[in-house]
Design a protein around this motif. Structure first.
Motif, short mmCIF file in Angstrom:
data_model
loop_
_atom_site.label_atom_id
_atom_site.label_comp_id
_atom_site.label_asym_id
_atom_site.label_seq_id
_atom_site.Cartn_x
_atom_site.Cartn_y
_atom_site.Cartn_z
N ALA A 158 25.04 -20.61 -10.07
CA ALA A 158 26.04 -21.67 -10.22
C ALA A 158 25.58 -22.67 -11.28
O ALA A 158 26.40 -23.13 -12.10
CB ALA A 158 26.26 -22.37 -8.88
N PHE A 159 24.30 -23.01 -11.29
CA PHE A 159 23.77 -23.93 -12.30
C PHE A 159 23.95 -23.35 -13.70
O PHE A 159 24.44 -24.03 -14.62
CB PHE A 159 22.30 -24.23 -12.04
CG PHE A 159 21.68 -25.15 -13.05
CD1 PHE A 159 21.86 -26.51 -12.96
CD2 PHE A 159 20.91 -24.65 -14.09
CE1 PHE A 159 21.30 -27.37 -13.89
CE2 PHE A 159 20.34 -25.48 -15.03
CZ PHE A 159 20.54 -26.86 -14.93
N ILE A 160 23.57 -22.08 -13.85
CA ILE A 160 23.69 -21.44 -15.17
C ILE A 160 25.16 -21.31 -15.59
O ILE A 160 25.49 -21.50 -16.76
CB ILE A 160 22.99 -20.05 -15.13
CG1 ILE A 160 21.47 -20.25 -14.98
CG2 ILE A 160 23.31 -19.25 -16.38
CD1 ILE A 160 20.72 -18.98 -14.68
N ALA A 161 26.04 -21.03 -14.63
CA ALA A 161 27.46 -20.90 -14.95
C ALA A 161 28.06 -22.23 -15.37
O ALA A 161 29.02 -22.26 -16.17
CB ALA A 161 28.21 -20.34 -13.74
N LEU A 162 27.53 -23.35 -14.89
CA LEU A 162 28.08 -24.66 -15.24
C LEU A 162 27.52 -25.21 -16.54
O LEU A 162 28.11 -26.12 -17.13
CB LEU A 162 27.81 -25.66 -14.11
CG LEU A 162 28.66 -25.49 -12.85
CD1 LEU A 162 28.16 -26.42 -11.76
CD2 LEU A 162 30.12 -25.76 -13.16
N LEU A 163 26.41 -24.67 -17.02
CA LEU A 163 25.79 -25.20 -18.23
C LEU A 163 26.72 -25.19 -19.46
O LEU A 163 26.75 -26.18 -20.20
CB LEU A 163 24.50 -24.46 -18.55
CG LEU A 163 23.26 -24.94 -17.79
CD1 LEU A 163 22.06 -24.09 -18.16
CD2 LEU A 163 22.98 -26.40 -18.06
N PRO A 164 27.49 -24.14 -19.70
CA PRO A 164 28.37 -24.17 -20.87
C PRO A 164 29.44 -25.26 -20.80
O PRO A 164 30.02 -25.64 -21.81
CB PRO A 164 29.04 -22.79 -20.88
CG PRO A 164 28.16 -21.93 -20.06
CD PRO A 164 27.50 -22.82 -19.06
N PHE A 165 29.69 -25.77 -19.62
CA PHE A 165 30.73 -26.78 -19.43
C PHE A 165 30.13 -28.19 -19.31
O PHE A 165 30.79 -29.10 -18.82
CB PHE A 165 31.55 -26.47 -18.17
CG PHE A 165 32.18 -25.12 -18.22
CD1 PHE A 165 33.31 -24.89 -18.99
CD2 PHE A 165 31.63 -24.06 -17.51
CE1 PHE A 165 33.90 -23.64 -19.04
CE2 PHE A 165 32.21 -22.81 -17.56
CZ PHE A 165 33.34 -22.59 -18.33
N TYR A 166 28.91 -28.37 -19.81
CA TYR A 166 28.25 -29.66 -19.68
C TYR A 166 29.07 -30.79 -20.31
O TYR A 166 29.20 -31.87 -19.73
CB TYR A 166 26.85 -29.64 -20.28
CG TYR A 166 26.13 -30.94 -20.10
CD1 TYR A 166 25.51 -31.23 -18.89
CD2 TYR A 166 26.09 -31.90 -21.12
CE1 TYR A 166 24.87 -32.43 -18.70
CE2 TYR A 166 25.46 -33.11 -20.93
CZ TYR A 166 24.84 -33.37 -19.72
OH TYR A 166 24.21 -34.57 -19.52
N GLY A 167 29.62 -30.55 -21.49
CA GLY A 167 30.42 -31.59 -22.17
C GLY A 167 31.61 -32.03 -21.35
O GLY A 167 31.87 -33.23 -21.19
N ARG A 168 32.34 -31.08 -20.81
CA ARG A 168 33.51 -31.41 -20.00
C ARG A 168 33.10 -32.10 -18.71
O ARG A 168 33.75 -33.04 -18.25
CB ARG A 168 34.31 -30.15 -19.70
CG ARG A 168 35.60 -30.47 -18.96
CD ARG A 168 36.43 -29.24 -18.74
NE ARG A 168 36.90 -28.72 -20.03
CZ ARG A 168 37.52 -27.57 -20.17
NH1 ARG A 168 37.72 -26.80 -19.12
NH2 ARG A 168 37.93 -27.17 -21.34
#
Length: 92
Positions: free
Chosen positions: A44-54
């Motif tokens: 879940a942490f890795i999956a959320l990393l690309p969405f850090y800006g949002r």
């Protein structure tokens, strides 16, 4: 031997009757369960990393840190369960 002699144990609670199965309990130490759960927190942490800006724009960066906390606590729990499993194996 009469088959009626080996009737299952029943419990009556209120107006309901519960049948208790004659099975041995599982010897579960929880290590695999914690490993799977810890892996899910990491994914879940890795999956959320690309969405850090949002996440940062909407004030939800805490989602990342909640996943990281779940992963860290899971590692701690795995170690506790492994020690418990080892102690139980040495005991009996």
């Amino acid at each position: 031997m009469d088959p009626l002699d080996e009737q299952p144990m029943t419990h009556e609670i209120g107006n309901r009757t519960y049948i208790v199965a004659d099975v041995d309990p599982l010897d579960v130490d929880g290590v695999r369960t914690l490993e799977v759960g810890t892996g899910i927190w990491l994914l879940a942490f890795i999956a959320l990393l690309p969405f850090y800006g949002r996440l940062d724009e909407t004030g939800r960066t805490w989602w990342l840190w909640a996943c990281m906390a779940g992963f860290g606590l899971g590692l701690f729990g795995i170690e506790i369960c492994r020690r418990r499993r080892k102690a139980r194996a040495e005991e009996g």
